[in-house]
Design an enzyme around this catalytic site. Structure first.
Site, PDB file in Angstrom:
ATOM      1  CG  LEU A 100      33.436 -13.273  77.327  1.00  0.00           C
ATOM      2  CD1 LEU A 100      34.295 -14.568  77.313  1.00  0.00           C
ATOM      3  CD2 LEU A 100      33.864 -12.107  77.420  1.00  0.00           C
ATOM      4  CG  ASP A 101      30.723 -10.335  71.040  1.00  0.00           C
ATOM      5  OD1 ASP A 101      29.606  -9.966  71.889  1.00  0.00           O
ATOM      6  OD2 ASP A 101      31.551  -9.398  70.831  1.00  0.00           O
ATOM      7  CB  ALA A 102      29.922 -16.124  68.788  1.00  0.00           C
ATOM      8  CG  HIS A 191      29.226  -5.844  70.324  1.00  0.00           C
ATOM      9  ND1 HIS A 191      29.515  -7.177  70.688  1.00  0.00           N
ATOM     10  CD2 HIS A 191      28.038  -5.889  69.536  1.00  0.00           C
ATOM     11  CE1 HIS A 191      28.513  -7.777  70.193  1.00  0.00           C
ATOM     12  NE2 HIS A 191      27.548  -7.196  69.279  1.00  0.00           N
TER      13      HIS A 191
END
Length: 239
Positions: A100-102, A191
Site C-alpha cells: 500500500l502507498d505510504a 497506483h
C-alpha cells in the site's frame, strides 16, 4: 522457494552462510548436490545439509492494520517501515503481499510464503480487494442517478489507464455518499485505484483497504495478528 531461503527457514544460518554451504557442495536435494543458491525447491523435496535432513519452519501469515505515513517495506525510508509494528523474530524473512502507498491505510498482508502471496494478487485468481475511497470532487447529481450509473458502468467495462494499452479488469463501484465509494478490484496495478479515478477526472484524497478475498480487517489501527487457518486457505487456488 529458493534453496538458500529454504536453508535459512530450516536453520539459524544467515543467507550468506547458507549460500557458502551450497557452493561448497554441502547441500543435497533428493540425493543430488545442488550448488546454485537460487535453485527452486519444494518443501516436499528431501533436502540435507552435511547429511542432516532439513525441515522448514511453518510459514507465517499476518494481518496488519496499516497506519498512514508508513512504508510497505522491510526498512525505514522517508517514513517508518510497517515492520516497526510487528514484534516477531526473523522479520527479515517476511515480505508484504500487496503493498500500500505510504498515505494509504488498512489491511496489509505479510508472509514468508511466496506462493501464497503470489496468488493473493495474481489477477488470474480474481481475488477481490475492497477499498474505501474518499474523493476530492462530489459525483455530480444524485448518487443513485444517471451520472453515478454511467461512472459505475465505466468501471465495470474497464478503464484505460494512462500509459497502458490493456483495460483494467471489471471493477465494482458502490456509492456510500457523493464523495465516498467502495471499490472492488481483482488486480493490483501500480497506483491502480488512484489512476482509475484520475480517468474520470477525479482525485483520491483518502484510501483504505478493507478486505482481500475473505480476509476482512478486524483489528485496531497499528495492531497485527496471525491469520486463522480458514483465512489462509481462503486464498484462491492455494494448496
Amino acid at each position: 522457494m529458493r534453496l538458500d531461503k529454504f536453508i535459512c527457514k530450516s536453520t539459524e544460518l544467515s543467507r550468506s552462510e547458507a549460500t557458502g554451504l551450497i557452493l561448497a557442495g554441502s547441500v543435497l536435494v533428493n540425493g543430488e548436490s545442488v550448488n546454485i543458491a537460487s535453485a527452486q525447491v519444494h518443501e516436499n523435496n528431501h533436502i540435507t545439509l552435511d547429511g542432516q535432513q532439513l525441515t522448514a519452519r511453518p510459514s507465517r501469515y499476518i494481518m496488519l492494520h496499516k497506519p498512514a505515513d508508513t512504508l510497505s517495506s522491510n526498512v525505514d525510508g522517508d517514513h517508518p517501515s510497517v515492520f516497526n509494528y510487528i514484534q516477531l523474530d526473523k522479520t527479515s524473512e517476511l515480505h508484504i503481499a500487496g503493498r500500500l502507498d505510504a498515505d494509504t491505510t488498512g489491511l496489509l498482508l505479510i508472509t514468508d510464503d511466496g506462493r501464497w502471496s503470489f496468488n493473493v494478487f495474481n489477477p488470474k485468481y480474481r481475488c477481490e480487494k475492497v477499498y474505501r475511497v474518499y474523493l476530492r470532487d462530489s459525483i455530480e447529481g444524485d448518487i443513485v442517478g444517471k451520472v453515478a450509473a454511467d461512472i459505475r458502468r465505466r468501471f465495470e467495462q474497464g478503464l484505460q489507464l494512462q500509459g497502458e494499452e490493456a483495460l483494467t479488469l471489471p471493477a465494482k463501484l458502490d456509492f456510500v455518499s457523493a464523495k465516498e465509494v467502495l471499490l472492488t478490484i481483482t488486480e493490483g496495478r501500480y497506483h491502480q485505484v488512484k489512476r482509475m479515478f484520475a480517468c474520470i477526472g477525479n482525485r483520491v484524497n483518502g484510501l483504505h483497504r478493507e478486505s482481500v478475498g475473505e480476509i476482512n480487517l478486524d483489528i485496531p489501527l497499528g495492531q497485527w495478528r496471525f491469520l486463522t487457518a480458514d483465512e489462509i486457505s481462503s486464498i484462491p487456488q492455494y494448496s
